[in-house]
Design a protein around this motif. Sequence first.
Motif, PDB file in Angstrom:
ATOM      1  N   HIS A 227      12.925  21.462  50.910  1.00 17.47           N
ATOM      2  CA  HIS A 227      14.283  21.545  50.366  1.00 17.47           C
ATOM      3  C   HIS A 227      15.316  21.719  51.476  1.00 17.47           C
ATOM      4  O   HIS A 227      16.440  21.226  51.367  1.00 17.47           O
ATOM      5  N   ILE A 228      14.926  22.409  52.526  1.00 16.29           N
ATOM      6  CA  ILE A 228      15.802  22.516  53.701  1.00 16.29           C
ATOM      7  C   ILE A 228      16.057  21.132  54.289  1.00 16.29           C
ATOM      8  O   ILE A 228      17.191  20.777  54.642  1.00 16.29           O
ATOM      9  N   GLU A 229      14.996  20.341  54.378  1.00 16.89           N
ATOM     10  CA  GLU A 229      15.152  18.983  54.920  1.00 16.89           C
ATOM     11  C   GLU A 229      16.036  18.127  54.018  1.00 16.89           C
ATOM     12  O   GLU A 229      16.821  17.307  54.514  1.00 16.89           O
ATOM     13  N   PHE A 230      15.937  18.301  52.714  1.00 16.30           N
ATOM     14  CA  PHE A 230      16.776  17.528  51.794  1.00 16.30           C
ATOM     15  C   PHE A 230      18.254  17.874  51.970  1.00 16.30           C
ATOM     16  O   PHE A 230      19.124  17.000  51.893  1.00 16.30           O
ATOM     17  N   LEU A 231      18.539  19.146  52.224  1.00 15.04           N
ATOM     18  CA  LEU A 231      19.923  19.533  52.504  1.00 15.04           C
ATOM     19  C   LEU A 231      20.409  18.905  53.801  1.00 15.04           C
ATOM     20  O   LEU A 231      21.542  18.429  53.892  1.00 15.04           O
ATOM     21  N   TYR A 238      22.737  21.374  47.228  1.00 18.55           N
ATOM     22  CA  TYR A 238      22.718  22.822  46.994  1.00 18.55           C
ATOM     23  C   TYR A 238      21.300  23.280  46.669  1.00 18.55           C
ATOM     24  O   TYR A 238      20.577  22.616  45.923  1.00 18.55           O
ATOM     25  N   VAL A 239      20.918  24.413  47.248  1.00 20.68           N
ATOM     26  CA  VAL A 239      19.652  25.066  46.921  1.00 20.68           C
ATOM     27  C   VAL A 239      19.947  26.511  46.557  1.00 20.68           C
ATOM     28  O   VAL A 239      20.650  27.213  47.284  1.00 20.68           O
ATOM     29  N   ALA A 293      24.366  22.559  53.001  1.00 23.32           N
ATOM     30  CA  ALA A 293      24.186  21.881  54.286  1.00 23.32           C
ATOM     31  C   ALA A 293      24.858  22.647  55.417  1.00 23.32           C
ATOM     32  O   ALA A 293      24.405  22.604  56.562  1.00 23.32           O
ATOM     33  N   GLU A 294      25.923  23.362  55.104  1.00 19.56           N
ATOM     34  CA  GLU A 294      26.667  24.108  56.121  1.00 19.56           C
ATOM     35  C   GLU A 294      25.918  25.342  56.604  1.00 19.56           C
ATOM     36  O   GLU A 294      26.083  25.779  57.746  1.00 19.56           O
TER      37      GLU A 294
END
Length: 309
Positions: A227-231, A238-239, A293-294
Amino acid sequence: AEDHSDELYIMATMYSAHPVIQPDLYYFKEKGKELGVQTKTVGPPANELGLYIEAIEQAIAQKPAGLAINALDQAVIELIDKAMDQGIPVVCWDADAPESKRITFIGTNWPQLGVRLAEAMAPLVDYKGKVGRIGNIYQPHITAAMDMFKEHMAKIAPDVEVLDVLDDSGKIEMAEASANALIQRHPDLAGIAGFDGSSGGGICPAVVNAGKKGVIKVAINDLIPTHIEFLKDGSAQYVSGQKRNIFGPLALQTLYNINHQGYAFTSSIEMDASLGIYQAPEIIDTGFIDVTAESVTEFEAAMEELLAK
């Protein structure tokens, strides 16, 4: 300090190999080292209910000082009650069984997760358009979040049409199939919300393969490496991270306190227990972490370090 090194505390779950569950199990064991007690984690690596029930039965037979059970299926209620009837304190974590005799639930307020995903999604789709929901429809805590997502979205963004729920059964491949079907059925789809730890792993590739990265907005649950990679690559926006690093420690500390805290409400701890009174809160709401993403790089290294342990 008293020596309680002979005490065994057991944490039980399905999906024990899933990256979502790894922080829970790891920090449960770390807390055991801090308290000077023995710890053990049990349960199948995937969604295998028969093996899970067997693991809990075997855990009860060991007469541990306490059990932390992930109530991922209603079938565990009978086992929770069985343990409690034998004098083994039980807390639930991650998924609750409030109709059981469990003492405490530790983890996410699942309806509130639905609220947070709705509040993240609404501005992403400019408060209008069609939004899908994908998650494990066989787990009540997941469906509670999906239901609240729709309810809350109706309040904050009445021009958003929340579509019917699609099932992923907690499996990435099913999440991707559901997302593919959703995108094909609704060419004007504005967003997809994913509610379990496998949902995002299917939704984001489906969005990318459809050529809709950044067009279809994605808000998903659970802070894990994929999920980090998708961001980072823009396929998710958003996660909502559950504070899973504290699930295990809070579960173990609660069980330990029940056994040793010693603050009686009646004439004795034993009388308290006979009346169903324990030195613990009924619910410990662990809260959320918002990741975009930020901010994602702030979490990336810590996640990689944890999963390498």
